[in-house]
Enzyme design. Structure first.
Site, PDB file in Angstrom:
ATOM      1  N   GLU A 160       0.734  -1.094  -0.014  1.00 29.34           N
ATOM      2  CA  GLU A 160      -0.085  -0.266  -0.076  1.00 29.34           C
ATOM      3  C   GLU A 160       1.008   1.134  -0.154  1.00 29.34           C
ATOM      4  O   GLU A 160       1.841   1.125   0.739  1.00 29.34           O
ATOM      5  CB  GLU A 160      -0.997   0.018   1.183  1.00 29.34           C
ATOM      6  CG  GLU A 160      -1.617   1.156   1.476  1.00 29.34           C
ATOM      7  CD  GLU A 160      -2.662   1.353   0.171  1.00 29.34           C
ATOM      8  OE1 GLU A 160      -3.392   0.540  -0.110  1.00 29.34           O
ATOM      9  OE2 GLU A 160      -2.556   2.480  -0.357  1.00 29.34           O
TER      10      GLU A 160
ATOM     11  N   GLU B 216      -0.565   9.914   4.448  1.00 32.89           N
ATOM     12  CA  GLU B 216      -1.447  10.440   5.160  1.00 32.89           C
ATOM     13  C   GLU B 216      -2.068  11.648   4.553  1.00 32.89           C
ATOM     14  O   GLU B 216      -1.309  12.402   4.048  1.00 32.89           O
ATOM     15  CB  GLU B 216      -0.953  10.570   6.523  1.00 32.89           C
ATOM     16  CG  GLU B 216      -0.717   9.300   7.292  1.00 32.89           C
ATOM     17  CD  GLU B 216      -0.085   9.327   8.665  1.00 32.89           C
ATOM     18  OE1 GLU B 216      -0.191  10.355   9.152  1.00 32.89           O
ATOM     19  OE2 GLU B 216       0.311   8.164   9.008  1.00 32.89           O
TER      20      GLU B 216
ATOM     21  N   LEU C 184      11.027  17.873  -3.117  1.00 28.93           N
ATOM     22  CA  LEU C 184      12.334  18.560  -3.153  1.00 28.93           C
ATOM     23  C   LEU C 184      12.179  19.935  -2.126  1.00 28.93           C
ATOM     24  O   LEU C 184      12.901  21.093  -2.624  1.00 28.93           O
ATOM     25  CB  LEU C 184      12.946  19.199  -4.581  1.00 28.93           C
ATOM     26  CG  LEU C 184      13.403  18.067  -5.295  1.00 28.93           C
ATOM     27  CD1 LEU C 184      13.756  18.813  -6.769  1.00 28.93           C
ATOM     28  CD2 LEU C 184      14.492  17.544  -4.547  1.00 28.93           C
TER      29      LEU C 184
ATOM     30  N   CYS D  45       6.162   6.085   8.871  1.00 35.17           N
ATOM     31  CA  CYS D  45       6.665   5.346   7.775  1.00 35.17           C
ATOM     32  C   CYS D  45       7.921   5.505   7.264  1.00 35.17           C
ATOM     33  O   CYS D  45       8.935   4.667   7.465  1.00 35.17           O
ATOM     34  CB  CYS D  45       5.627   5.628   6.702  1.00 35.17           C
ATOM     35  SG  CYS D  45       4.074   4.802   6.765  1.00 35.17           S
TER      36      CYS D  45
END
Ligand code: UDX
Length: 447
Positions: A159, A163, A261, A271
């Site tokens: 997945e 968020e 960037l 994560c």
């Protein structure tokens, strides 16, 4: 007959996936082992702030007025096994305490609890981010422990949701990756994702290890991009260059691209940091650690930005100690449009200054309850204006739209000194300077 789908583990990923599957028209049964979570979801509430998710849940959760009734929740493993043609495994894989490696205990436990109930053919689909090799091991586990034997098959379908965009990313994924071992598994997953595939989402079929690696490789690349531009910010700071202009200019090269960037205080969240560490740990186990030693540098550059922000703040206060200084912090979450404060660079900076004696007051549009729980000793205010009242310096650490829309003149009335430091390169320097503020941003010239 339409496929019936279950979602095991209803955290960020699972709750979103369950609601999205119902939106695609399937009957969905979600399971979690935490009763409070199930009770909340049954009322159509989510335990986190995620734009659009609550609306989507309420549209489908059975028992809510006007809902399609396609989405239900349970804590009963036998019911889930009996119900589902496809079981999506969405349990979390946090970093182990005191180690880089990933904690697989929640995933393993879910397989242990589901397998003995699998008495009819089903496809079990792993979605969690796991160390490469896990799918192979879990497939063998299923074959050995499911009463239906080889008819309980495994697939891996990582997945990539972000968020703040979880609903959109789940309903309109920019790619669907499936690691499969049979045509049957591929066919079933093509059926599950028929709607997004018809709408143009590429469908990439791989073996197990590649599917697992796609996820960690993608997150490593993103982390590398952010740390690259932050390294350039360090050089710009030394050479009096402007990293924002630099990013704009290199971003025009399509091979490089503009996204990811933005230099600043770096990446955080549940994560990227833990995924790159788990990836290094796993590569070490496989004897391929040399291939990923650069990720150690990516991690260091990232962590260094937090310290750099603290030092910039100290400098703005005239150098020396933070004692007796009032520091306003705008932003607590690791990114905007989320209430997630896990490994948040903003809170980390606020915490460091507080621990060195500064009087820190934090304001965040959505992250206050979580921040308060994690850092109860920091000061908190209900609005941005309250947070900056009497401040000697204002730090902009999470790029919420609300902060870009603040009126520098109004804020200027409340502070003790008009000094603002932009840790996200998201505020307009001209606007703040016009209102009499000393404006400094990471990797940009002082004047
Ligand atoms: C990430 C991946 O993007 C997603 O695909 C994966 O499924 C989960 O991990 P997420 O954790 O939601 O998603 O956050 P992301 O949007 O990637 O941002 C991560 C961090 O990087 C944030 O702290 C953000 O502020 C920071 N960031 C992002 C920068 O510092 N600069 C940038 O240019 C972009």
């Amino acid at each position: 007959m339409a496929l019936k789908i279950t979602v095991i583990g209803t955290g960020y990923l699972g709750a979103t996936h369950a609601a999205a599957m119902a939106e695609l028209g399937y009957e969905v049964l979600g399971l979690d082992i935490v009763p409070e979570k199930i009770e909340m979801l049954q009322r159509g509430e989510v335990p986190m702030y995620e734009p659009g998710l609550e609306e989507l849940l309420r549209k489908h959760v059975a028992g809510i007025e006007g809902s399609t009734g396609r989405l239900r929740f349970t804590m009963d493993w036998a019911e889930v096994a009996e119900f589902g043609d496809v079981h999506f495994m969405c349990t979390n894989t946090p970093q182990k305490h005191g180690e880089y490696a990933c904690d697989m205990s929640y995933v393993d436990r879910a397989f242990e609890l589901l397998a003995p109930h699998l008495t009819r053919p089903a496809l079990v689909v792993g979605k969690s981010t796991v160390p490469v090799g896990s799918a192979d091991r879990l497939a063998a586990y299923l074959a050995a422990h499911a009463p239906v034997g080889e008819d309980a098959e495994l697939a891996w379908n990582p997945e990539f949701l972000r968020e703040g965009f979880a609903v959109q990313d789940t309903l309109h994924p920019d790619r669907i990756v499936v690691g499969v071992r049979s045509e049957r598994a591929e066919k079933l997953l093509r059926e599950v994702y028929a709607t997004p595939v018809a709408a143009g989402s590429p469908f990439v079929v791989t073996d197990f290890p590649t599917a697992e690696l796609v996820k960690t490789a993608a997150n490593s690349f993103l982390a590398t991009k952010i740390s690259f531009i932050n390294a350039m910010a360090e050089v710009c700071e030394a050479a009096d260059g402007d990293v924002v202009k630099l990013a704009e200019a290199i971003g025009h090269d399509e091979r490089i691209g503009k996204k990811f960037l933005r230099a600043g205080i770096g990446f955080g969240g549940g994560c990227l940091p833990k995924d790159i560490r788990a990836f290094m740990a796993r590569a070490g186990e496989l004897g391929a650690d040399q291939a990923l030693t650069f990720l150690r540098e990516i991690d260091s550059i990232n962590m260094r930005r937090r310290g750099q922000m603290v030092e910039m703040t100290r400098e703005a206060l005239g150098g020396g100690s933070f004692l007796g200084k009032r520091v306003a912090v705008l932003g607590a979450t690791f990114k905007p449009d989320s209430d997630d404060v896990r490994d948040s660079p903003a809170l980390n900076v606020a915490g460091q200054i507080h621990l060195q004696g500064g009087q820190v007051t934090v304001y965040d549009p959505k992250g206050m309850p979580n921040a308060l729980r994690l850092f109860p000793t920091l000061g908190y205010a209900d609005t941005a204006v309250e947070a900056v009242r009497g401040a000697d310096v204002v730090l902009h650490l999470t790029e919420w739209r609300e902060f870009r829309e603040l009126d520098p003149a109004t804020l200027g009335e409340a502070v003790r000194a008009r000094v603002v430091l932009d840790g996200r390169n998201a505020l307009d320097p001209a606007l703040w300077r016009k209102a009499g503020w000393t404006f400094r941003a990471m990797g940009r010239p002082t004047a």
